[in-house]
Design a protein around this motif. Sequence first.
Motif, PDB file in Angstrom:
ATOM      1  N   GLY A 374     -14.858 -10.803  -7.622  1.00 42.75           N
ATOM      2  CA  GLY A 374     -14.376 -10.322  -8.916  1.00 42.75           C
ATOM      3  C   GLY A 374     -13.218  -9.352  -8.772  1.00 42.75           C
ATOM      4  O   GLY A 374     -12.244  -9.410  -9.531  1.00 42.75           O
ATOM      5  N   VAL A 375     -13.302  -8.442  -7.801  1.00 42.73           N
ATOM      6  CA  VAL A 375     -12.216  -7.490  -7.562  1.00 42.73           C
ATOM      7  C   VAL A 375     -10.930  -8.221  -7.167  1.00 42.73           C
ATOM      8  O   VAL A 375      -9.831  -7.897  -7.651  1.00 42.73           O
ATOM      9  N   ILE A 376     -11.065  -9.216  -6.307  1.00 43.21           N
ATOM     10  CA  ILE A 376      -9.884  -9.970  -5.851  1.00 43.21           C
ATOM     11  C   ILE A 376      -9.228 -10.715  -7.010  1.00 43.21           C
ATOM     12  O   ILE A 376      -8.005 -10.626  -7.224  1.00 43.21           O
ATOM     13  N   TRP A 380      -5.464 -10.110  -8.806  1.00 46.26           N
ATOM     14  CA  TRP A 380      -4.384 -11.105  -8.899  1.00 46.26           C
ATOM     15  C   TRP A 380      -3.756 -11.146 -10.294  1.00 46.26           C
ATOM     16  O   TRP A 380      -2.584 -11.511 -10.441  1.00 46.26           O
ATOM     17  N   GLY A 381      -4.503 -10.742 -11.313  1.00 47.33           N
ATOM     18  CA  GLY A 381      -3.944 -10.708 -12.661  1.00 47.33           C
ATOM     19  C   GLY A 381      -2.737  -9.801 -12.769  1.00 47.33           C
ATOM     20  O   GLY A 381      -1.829 -10.035 -13.591  1.00 47.33           O
ATOM     21  N   PHE A 382      -2.678  -8.761 -11.924  1.00 52.88           N
ATOM     22  CA  PHE A 382      -1.558  -7.826 -12.009  1.00 52.88           C
ATOM     23  C   PHE A 382      -0.269  -8.406 -11.438  1.00 52.88           C
ATOM     24  O   PHE A 382       0.818  -7.877 -11.704  1.00 52.88           O
ATOM     25  N   PHE A 383      -0.364  -9.474 -10.663  1.00 50.87           N
ATOM     26  CA  PHE A 383       0.857 -10.135 -10.215  1.00 50.87           C
ATOM     27  C   PHE A 383       1.662 -10.666 -11.409  1.00 50.87           C
ATOM     28  O   PHE A 383       2.897 -10.684 -11.385  1.00 50.87           O
ATOM     29  N   GLU A 467       6.694   7.658 -13.058  1.00 54.13           N
ATOM     30  CA  GLU A 467       7.355   8.181 -11.847  1.00 54.13           C
ATOM     31  C   GLU A 467       7.712   7.074 -10.871  1.00 54.13           C
ATOM     32  O   GLU A 467       8.823   7.041 -10.332  1.00 54.13           O
ATOM     33  N   PHE A 468       6.802   6.155 -10.615  1.00 54.38           N
ATOM     34  CA  PHE A 468       7.010   5.134  -9.587  1.00 54.38           C
ATOM     35  C   PHE A 468       7.529   3.804 -10.146  1.00 54.38           C
ATOM     36  O   PHE A 468       7.999   2.959  -9.396  1.00 54.38           O
ATOM     37  N   GLY A 469       7.390   3.602 -11.450  1.00 49.93           N
ATOM     38  CA  GLY A 469       7.816   2.348 -12.052  1.00 49.93           C
ATOM     39  C   GLY A 469       6.663   1.376 -12.189  1.00 49.93           C
ATOM     40  O   GLY A 469       5.739   1.355 -11.354  1.00 49.93           O
ATOM     41  N   GLU A 470       6.702   0.582 -13.227  1.00 44.72           N
ATOM     42  CA  GLU A 470       5.586  -0.317 -13.514  1.00 44.72           C
ATOM     43  C   GLU A 470       5.447  -1.426 -12.479  1.00 44.72           C
ATOM     44  O   GLU A 470       4.338  -1.824 -12.132  1.00 44.72           O
ATOM     45  N   PHE A 471       6.572  -1.935 -11.960  1.00 43.38           N
ATOM     46  CA  PHE A 471       6.491  -2.996 -10.955  1.00 43.38           C
ATOM     47  C   PHE A 471       5.710  -2.514  -9.734  1.00 43.38           C
ATOM     48  O   PHE A 471       4.847  -3.235  -9.209  1.00 43.38           O
ATOM     49  N   ALA A 472       5.991  -1.306  -9.264  1.00 40.22           N
ATOM     50  CA  ALA A 472       5.304  -0.771  -8.085  1.00 40.22           C
ATOM     51  C   ALA A 472       3.818  -0.586  -8.355  1.00 40.22           C
ATOM     52  O   ALA A 472       2.975  -0.890  -7.501  1.00 40.22           O
ATOM     53  N   VAL A 479      -2.239  -5.930  -4.637  1.00 41.17           N
ATOM     54  CA  VAL A 479      -2.370  -6.009  -3.177  1.00 41.17           C
ATOM     55  C   VAL A 479      -3.598  -5.233  -2.702  1.00 41.17           C
ATOM     56  O   VAL A 479      -4.382  -5.712  -1.874  1.00 41.17           O
ATOM     57  N   PHE A 480      -3.787  -4.028  -3.235  1.00 39.78           N
ATOM     58  CA  PHE A 480      -4.922  -3.198  -2.807  1.00 39.78           C
ATOM     59  C   PHE A 480      -6.253  -3.877  -3.126  1.00 39.78           C
ATOM     60  O   PHE A 480      -7.165  -3.895  -2.296  1.00 39.78           O
ATOM     61  N   CYS A 481      -6.385  -4.422  -4.338  1.00 39.87           N
ATOM     62  CA  CYS A 481      -7.637  -5.079  -4.729  1.00 39.87           C
ATOM     63  C   CYS A 481      -7.943  -6.284  -3.841  1.00 39.87           C
ATOM     64  O   CYS A 481      -9.102  -6.536  -3.498  1.00 39.87           O
TER      65      CYS A 481
END
Length: 524
Positions: A374-376, A380-383, A467-472, A479-481
Motif C-alpha cells: 500500500g505504501v509503495i 507512485w501516485g505522487f509521480f 522552499e524546495f518546490g512542489e516537484f522536489a 521515491v522514499f515511499c
Amino acid sequence: MTNSATIKQKELFGHPVGLYILFLTEMWERFSYYGMRAILVLYLVAETAANNPGLGWANDSAIALYGWYTMFVYVASIPGGIIADKLLGQRKSVFVGGMLLVAGHSVLAIEQMWAFYTGLILIVMGVGMLKPNISTMVGGLYPKNEQNKRDMGFYIFYMGINLGAATAAIIVGYVGQNIGWHYGFGLAGIGMAIGQLTYWLGQKHIKHVGNLVEDNRSEEEKKESKNLFLSIFNHTNSIVGFTLMTVLGLVVWFGLGSWSYGVLIIALAFAVGVAIVVYNDGNKVEKDRILVTYISFLIIIIFWGSFEQAGGLLNIYADQKTDLRLGSFDVPASWFQSVNAIFILIFATIVGSFWVWWKNRKKESSSLFKMAIGVIIMGWGFFFMSIASNEVGYDATGEVIQKSGMQWLVLAYLFHTLGELCASPVALSFITKLAPERWMAFMMGAYFAATGLGNKVAGLLGESASEFGEFAIFTGIAVFCTIFGILVILVLKPLKRLTHGAEELEGGNNNDETEGFELADTNA
C-alpha cells in the motif's frame, strides 16, 4: 463478559446487523469531519475582501494549522482509548464522542474567532473519544476464528467512512465555497447529529460489544496497569523511553528555539512511556504481538504523512494551480476531496476480493505485506503530481500563467486510493487480531495517534513546498515511499514471527497455548 463468540447475532448480507449500525454512525461522523476538512484550508486562505470572505492567511500558515489540527484530532485517540479501557467502555465512549462532535461542528457555524478555535478543540476531543472505540467495536462483532470475515467486515465499514467523505466534500464543499463558509461548517454539524441519532437508535444491535472489560487477573498481574502514568517510573525501559523523549523535546525547545514542537515531543514522552508500560503488562506472546503492532505504526506514520497531502498541499494546488474548467463549468476545488472517497467506494470490494483470491493461491498475504504494498502504490501516485508540477508556468513575478490539467490529480488520487485500500482497513483489522483485549481501545488509539503524527508530517512537507518546490516534494515522497515499502518486505519474515500465528486462525482454534501462555480473547 459477553462476546461475539457466545451471542447469536442477527445478520444481514452475511454480517452482523451491528456492523451496519456502526457503518452508518461512522459514515455520518466522517461526513461531518471530511466536510469540515474540505473547506478548512480554503476558508483560511480565502481573501477577506471576497464575496465569501475567509481569514486571508498565507498558504504555509494555513497548512501549518491544518497539520497541527489533524495531528491532535488523532493523537487524542490515546486518552480516548485509555478512558474506554479503564472507565467507560468503548460503547459509551463513542456516545460521549458523538455529543462533543455535534457541539464542536455547531460552534464552528458561529462567525467569531473564539467560536472557530473552540469548535476545533471540541472536535479534537470528540474524535479522540469516538474514532478508536468505534473501530474496535467492529472487530468485537466477529469470533476470533473468522479472520477473513472480519477483514471483509472492516472493508464494509471502510466503505461507510468513504461514503460519508465523498458526499461531504461535494455537498459541504459546494455550500462552503459558494454560499458561505460557516453554512458549510453548520451543515457538517447537522450530519454529525444524524449519526449520533443513528447510534442511539441502534443500541440493541451492539449492546453485547464495547462494554467495559473486566480484568480477571490477580492483583499482582494487574499492578502495572492500575496507574499508567506512575507505572512509567517503575521499570528501566519505560524510564529510558520517557527520558529520551523528554531530553529530545528540551533540545528542540531550547536548542532549536521551537517551543511548540518541544512541548509536543515532551507530551509524546508520556505516550511513549505508557506504550512501554502496556508492553510490560503482557506475557511473552502478548509482548511480541504488541511489539510488532508498534513497529507497524511506523508504516502508518509514513503512509499518512504522504497521503494526507490531500487536505493541505494538494487541496491548495487544486485551487491555485490546476485548470478547473470543464467546458463552461468551473469545478470547485473542494470537490477533489471526494475523488479518493469515490474511488474507494468503487474499488473497496474489488481490492478486498483480490486479496482473498491472492491468499487462496498460497501467495504472501500477511497484513504487514499488504501495508508495505500500500505504501509503495500510494507513493507512485505522487509521480503524477511531479508531471503536473512541470506543466505549471509562471511569469517573472511568480504569478501562475499556465495551470496543469485535472487528469494528474485524478490519477494521483486513484493510486492513493489503491494504496489506502491495501494498508488502512487491513491495519485496523490487524490491531484487533493482535492486541490484548484489556488494551484493545488503547492500541487502536495508538494507531490513530500514529495517523495523527503522519498528518503532522504531511503538514511539515506541505509547508516546505514553498522552499524546495512542489516537484522536489512530490518526487521525493514517491521515491522514499517506494524504498521504504521494499525494506519492509525484505524484513517481513522476522516481523511475522512476532505475531505468533495470529493471522492463521481461520477455521481453527487458537493454538497459542502451545507457547505455554493463556492468551486473552480479543473480542470485546
